[in-house]
Write an enzyme that holds these catalytic residues in place. Structure first.
Site, short mmCIF file in Angstrom:
data_model
loop_
_atom_site.label_atom_id
_atom_site.label_comp_id
_atom_site.label_asym_id
_atom_site.label_seq_id
_atom_site.Cartn_x
_atom_site.Cartn_y
_atom_site.Cartn_z
N GLY A 199 0.80 -1.23 0.00
CA GLY A 199 0.00 0.00 0.00
C GLY A 199 0.83 1.27 0.00
N ASN A 213 1.48 3.10 -2.56
CA ASN A 213 0.76 4.08 -3.39
C ASN A 213 -0.45 4.63 -2.66
OD1 ASN A 213 1.82 4.46 -6.31
ND2 ASN A 213 2.15 2.29 -5.84
N ASN A 218 -6.24 2.81 -12.63
CA ASN A 218 -5.21 1.87 -12.15
C ASN A 218 -3.82 2.46 -12.43
OD1 ASN A 218 -4.09 -0.62 -11.19
ND2 ASN A 218 -3.75 -1.25 -13.32
N HIS A 246 0.22 1.15 -13.10
CA HIS A 246 0.99 -0.04 -13.46
C HIS A 246 2.45 0.35 -13.64
CE1 HIS A 246 1.59 -4.08 -14.93
NE2 HIS A 246 2.32 -3.57 -15.90
C1 GAR Z 1 2.76 -0.81 -7.64
O1 GAR Z 1 4.04 -0.74 -8.19
C2 GAR Z 1 1.71 -0.87 -8.72
O2 GAR Z 1 2.07 -0.13 -9.87
C3 GAR Z 1 1.65 -2.35 -9.02
O3 GAR Z 1 1.72 -2.95 -7.77
C4 GAR Z 1 2.56 -2.16 -6.91
C5 GAR Z 1 1.86 -2.00 -5.59
O4 GAR Z 1 2.71 -1.45 -4.63
N1 GAR Z 1 0.47 -2.70 -9.74
C6 GAR Z 1 0.42 -3.62 -10.70
O5 GAR Z 1 1.36 -4.30 -11.01
C7 GAR Z 1 -0.94 -3.76 -11.38
N2 GAR Z 1 -0.87 -4.67 -12.46
P1 GAR Z 1 2.14 -0.78 -3.32
O6 GAR Z 1 1.22 -1.83 -2.64
O7 GAR Z 1 3.34 -0.50 -2.48
O8 GAR Z 1 1.39 0.46 -3.70
#
Ligand code: GAR
Length: 199
Positions: free
Chosen positions: A11, A13, A106, A108
């Site tokens: 989490g 982000n 979203n 990515h």
């Molecule tokens: C982030 O880097 C996001 O871009 C990626 O998961 C991570 C979550 O990190 N999402 C994907 O790969 C979606 N296909 P976080 O839990 O520390 O925010």
């Protein structure tokens, strides 16, 4: 503007979005964290900031439609306007898509359409690309498809390791996502007031 953030893991982000709201850079309210991995660190972050959490075990439901119906119920209770996926590692099904059409976003960690799906940073690293990045897009039924809203390129330096590249991409994500959500909100607020003025 009331937002629900969906996360499955750490989490970071989600945290960046919460920080942006608390610092006044993002004019929105984070009303709910939806988490499909009970116990994920994202939940702790929500608790620290007094944000409600709806967390569920997908396997306890008969299928995606069933747990998404429950999610929609929770979102309606909180009068959520927009869904922000932040590391929610699950495809969104028709139940949620139709209830929040055009209002699900979203992030990515690649320059889409390159390297969709899981472990995008690792995929790019192993492919030996010299430039990768981060993308924010609207969500449709596909895996990391949907109209691209914002992208930022990040060079892969000769001195980089997978770890340092991951850090660089995360740093960009943490700035780009709150800024882009703020732009989306500003644009929609403007469009909304124009529609009202026409009537
Ligand atoms: C982030 O880097 C996001 O871009 C990626 O998961 C991570 C979550 O990190 N999402 C994907 O790969 C979606 N296909 P976080 O839990 O520390 O925010």
């Amino acid at each position: 503007m009331k937002l629900a953030v969906f996360a499955s893991g750490s989490g970071s982000n989600f945290q960046a979005i919460v920080d942006a709201v608390e610092e006044g850079r993002l004019q929105a309210e984070i009303s709910l964290l939806v988490c499909d991995k009970p116990g994920a660190y994202a939940e702790k972050r929500a608790q620290t900031h007094g944000i409600s959490v709806f967390s569920f075990h997908p396997k306890e439901y008969s299928g995606k439609a069933a747990f998404e119906e429950e999610i929609v119920k929770q979102l309606r209770q909180q009068e959520i306007d927009m869904i922000i996926l932040a590391g929610y590692m699950r495809l969104i099904g028709p139940t949620l898509l139709h209830s929040y059409e055009g209002r699900i976003f979203n992030i990515h960690p690649s320059l889409l359409p390159a390297f969709p799906g899981k472990d995008a940073i690792g995929q790019a690293w192993r492919a030996g690309v010299k430039v990768t990045g981060a993308t924010i897009h609207m969500v449709d039924e596909g895996m990391d498809t949907g109209t691209i809203i914002a992208q930022e390129a990040i060079p892969v330096k000769a001195t980089d390791s997978l770890q340092s590249l991951t850090k660089a991409i995360q740093a960009v994500e943490h700035r780009l996502y709150p800024d882009t959500i703020q732009s989306i909100i500003e644009k929609r607020t403007l469009e909304g007031s124009q529609i009202k003025n026409e009537h």
